[in-house]
Structure formats: structure tokens, C-alpha cells
Design an enzyme around this catalytic site. Structure first.
Site, mmCIF file in Angstrom:
data_model
loop_
_atom_site.group_PDB
_atom_site.id
_atom_site.type_symbol
_atom_site.label_atom_id
_atom_site.label_comp_id
_atom_site.label_asym_id
_atom_site.label_seq_id
_atom_site.Cartn_x
_atom_site.Cartn_y
_atom_site.Cartn_z
ATOM 1 N N HIS A 28 0.842 -1.205 0.000
ATOM 2 C CA HIS A 28 0.000 0.000 0.000
ATOM 3 C C HIS A 28 0.874 1.251 0.000
ATOM 4 O O HIS A 28 0.576 2.232 -0.681
ATOM 5 C CB HIS A 28 -0.892 0.041 1.251
ATOM 6 N N GLN A 55 -18.594 -6.003 -1.432
ATOM 7 C CA GLN A 55 -17.751 -6.861 -2.270
ATOM 8 C C GLN A 55 -17.443 -8.201 -1.601
ATOM 9 O O GLN A 55 -16.671 -8.987 -2.125
ATOM 10 C CB GLN A 55 -16.472 -6.142 -2.690
#
Ligand code: PAF
Length: 279
Positions: A28, A55
């Protein structure tokens, strides 16, 4: 967030968004650095941290998905992030006086195979939340990791099809020293499972080696069978899917050669991991 995004836009600041589900790791942070490069020192880098319920299918790991907002905030601050956008479920999926949230964005071609076949409601949740994040943050660029290769392709398609004024940058996969692709879900890999998880990387390497000689082609079915046997030798590993495909169209190929893309999903113990590579 939207007011802030619009005010930056009016002031002419370039805005880069790194959408994440938190539990940040080095991969990240490499996306954050990529965003900073894209918008420059005077631009604004926003990291969104949101474990998006739409999701995840029932029975998946939504409830136990690792969350550590305090640690994430420290990492973002140290990485020079300007704003962390960490909305609540109520803020993202409002239940207003006129009923539940009922509008979704779905890409209907690239999302059919691989992850889309294995997790039928997954990409609809991803495209919906990413579309919302784009409206809320109003970024000029957004950075996604190549580990989710199909996700990045679908988001690019959504941006093109729905005219989002956002440039999508896909940053390379970051790996641990033994080749395991960095992922928040690696935290689930305790004890010997962590060692066994390297089987995904080893399978990708085997496929690359198989087509390394220039001009070499192998029937996809034959190479899949060999890799399936290889993965089965790791006691905790259970293959979910494996696909050889054209990297531009995501269409499965019958013959594997250099330049073809391979993606796979493997359960290691109870943890589902994905990885991919260009052969
Ligand atoms: O790749 C992810 O972490 C998520 O799918 C994303 C893009 C942040 C949307 O929730």
C-alpha cells in the site's frame, strides 16, 4: 470529503487517490509513493480506508477482515498522506427515509471469468464502491495494485465506459522475500501455513519457466494439469481456479506462450490468496 475534493479541484491542486481496505502494508505504501509522484509535492494524496461490505459474499471474511485504523493512520502520516478518508458503512450505504441503498455499478464483460466466476457478486461491489470513491474524492489519478489484475482491468473499463475523468495507474505487485505477494490477508497465515503459501509464487515461476524458450507454446490444458499436480503437493493448498489469458482482453487462451498472463486463486488452509504474472 466531496466538499474538500471540489475545493482542491477549484484551487487547481492535483489529487491522487489510493483506495484501500486498510490494514496497510508495504505494498500500500508503494501505491502512496506512486500517487505522490503522480500529483507532485503540491498535490494532495488521499488514502481511503474502507472495508467495503458489498464486495464480500455471505460466508466470506468481511467480519474478520483485519482492521487497525490507528496503525494505518500512523503509517499514512509517516508516508506524507494528506487526507485519510475512512467512512462508516452508514455514510457509504445510507438507509434513507425512502429505503435501502439500491444503485449499483456493474461491469458485465471482463468481470465474468476468474474472480468474477468464483465470487459472483464481488466485482459489482468493487465497481460500486470505487465509483462512489471517485465521486467523493474527485481525484485526477487513482492508483491500484497489479495483484488484483482483473480488478484493475475492470476499473479501467468502468472509467472508460462511464467517462470518469480519472487516470488509472496500476503499480507492480510487491512481494515478500520468498515471493509471496503482499496482502492484508497474509495476516491469517499462521505457523506453517505462511511457509506453504509460497506455492502460488512457485506455480507462477514454473509456468514462466515452461514457456521461457523463445517460440515455445504449450496447450493451456496440459500446463494447467501440471500446475494443478504441483499445487496439490502442498498439503494445505487447494486450487480455486487458474487461468491463462490475453492480458488486454482477459480472454482465456488455448495455447500458452510468452506474453500470456496467468492468474490463480488458491486456498492455503482457510485463507484464499490470489496472484498473477505475465509469462
Ligand atoms: O483492492 C482493494 O483493496 C479493494 O477492492 C478496493 C479497490 C479498495 C475497493 O474496496
Amino acid at each position: 470529503m466531496q466538499r474538500l475534493g471540489r475545493s482542491w479541484q477549484r484551487a487547481g491542486a492535483r489529487v491522487g487517490l489510493v483506495p484501500t481496505m486498510g490494514c496497510l502494508h508495504d505494498a500500500h505504501l508503494s501505491l502512496v509513493r506512486r500517487a505522490r509522484r503522480a500529483v507532485g509535492p503540491r498535490g494532495r494524496v488521499v488514502v481511503s480506508i474502507y472495508v467495503n461490505p458489498t464486495q464480500f459474499a455471505p460466508g466470506e471474511d468481511f467480519a474478520r477482515y483485519p482492521r487497525d485504523l490507528a496503525r494505518d493512520c500512523g503509517l499514512c502520516r509517516a508516508a506524507g498522506v494528506d487526507v485519510i478518508f475512512a467512512p462508516s458503512d452508514r455514510q457509504m450505504y445510507a438507509r434513507g427515509a425512502d429505503g435501502d441503498f439500491s444503485t449499483f455499478v456493474s461491469e458485465e464483460s471482463l468481470a465474468r471469468g476468474m474472480e468474477g466466476a468464483a465470487r459472483p457478486t464481488h466485482f459489482r461491489g468493487v465497481t460500486t464502491v470505487v465509483a462512489k470513491l471517485f465521486h467523493l474524492v474527485q481525484p485526477e489519478v487513482a492508483i491500484f495494485g497489479a495483484k488484483d489484475y482483473q480488478q484493475a482491468a475492470i476499473i479501467k473499463r468502468m472509467v472508460r465506459d462511464l467517462n470518469f475523468p480519472v487516470k488509472i495507474i496500476v503499480a507492480p505487485i510487491r512481494r515478500e522475500r520468498d515471493g509471496l505477494a503482499m496482502s492484508s490477508r497474509n495476516r491469517y497465515l499462521t505457523g506453517d501455513l505462511r511457509r506453504q503459501a509460497v506455492v502460488l509464487w512457485q506455480a507462477l515461476q514454473r509456468a514462466r519457466a515452461a514457456v521461457r524458450p523463445p517460440g515455445k507454446t504449450i496447450p493451456a490444458a496440459r500446463l494447467k494439469a501440471a500446475l494443478r499436480r504441483f499445487i496439490a503437493r502442498t498439503p494445505a493448498a487447494r486450487l480455486d481456479y487458474m487461468e491463462f489469458f490475453d492480458p488486454a482482453t482477459l480472454t482465456p487462451v488455448a495455447k500458452v506462450r510468452r506474453g500470456v498472463h496467468l492468474a490463480l486463486a488458491v486456498f492455503v488452509g482457510g485463507t484464499r490468496l490470489i496472484d498473477n504474472t505475465r509469462l
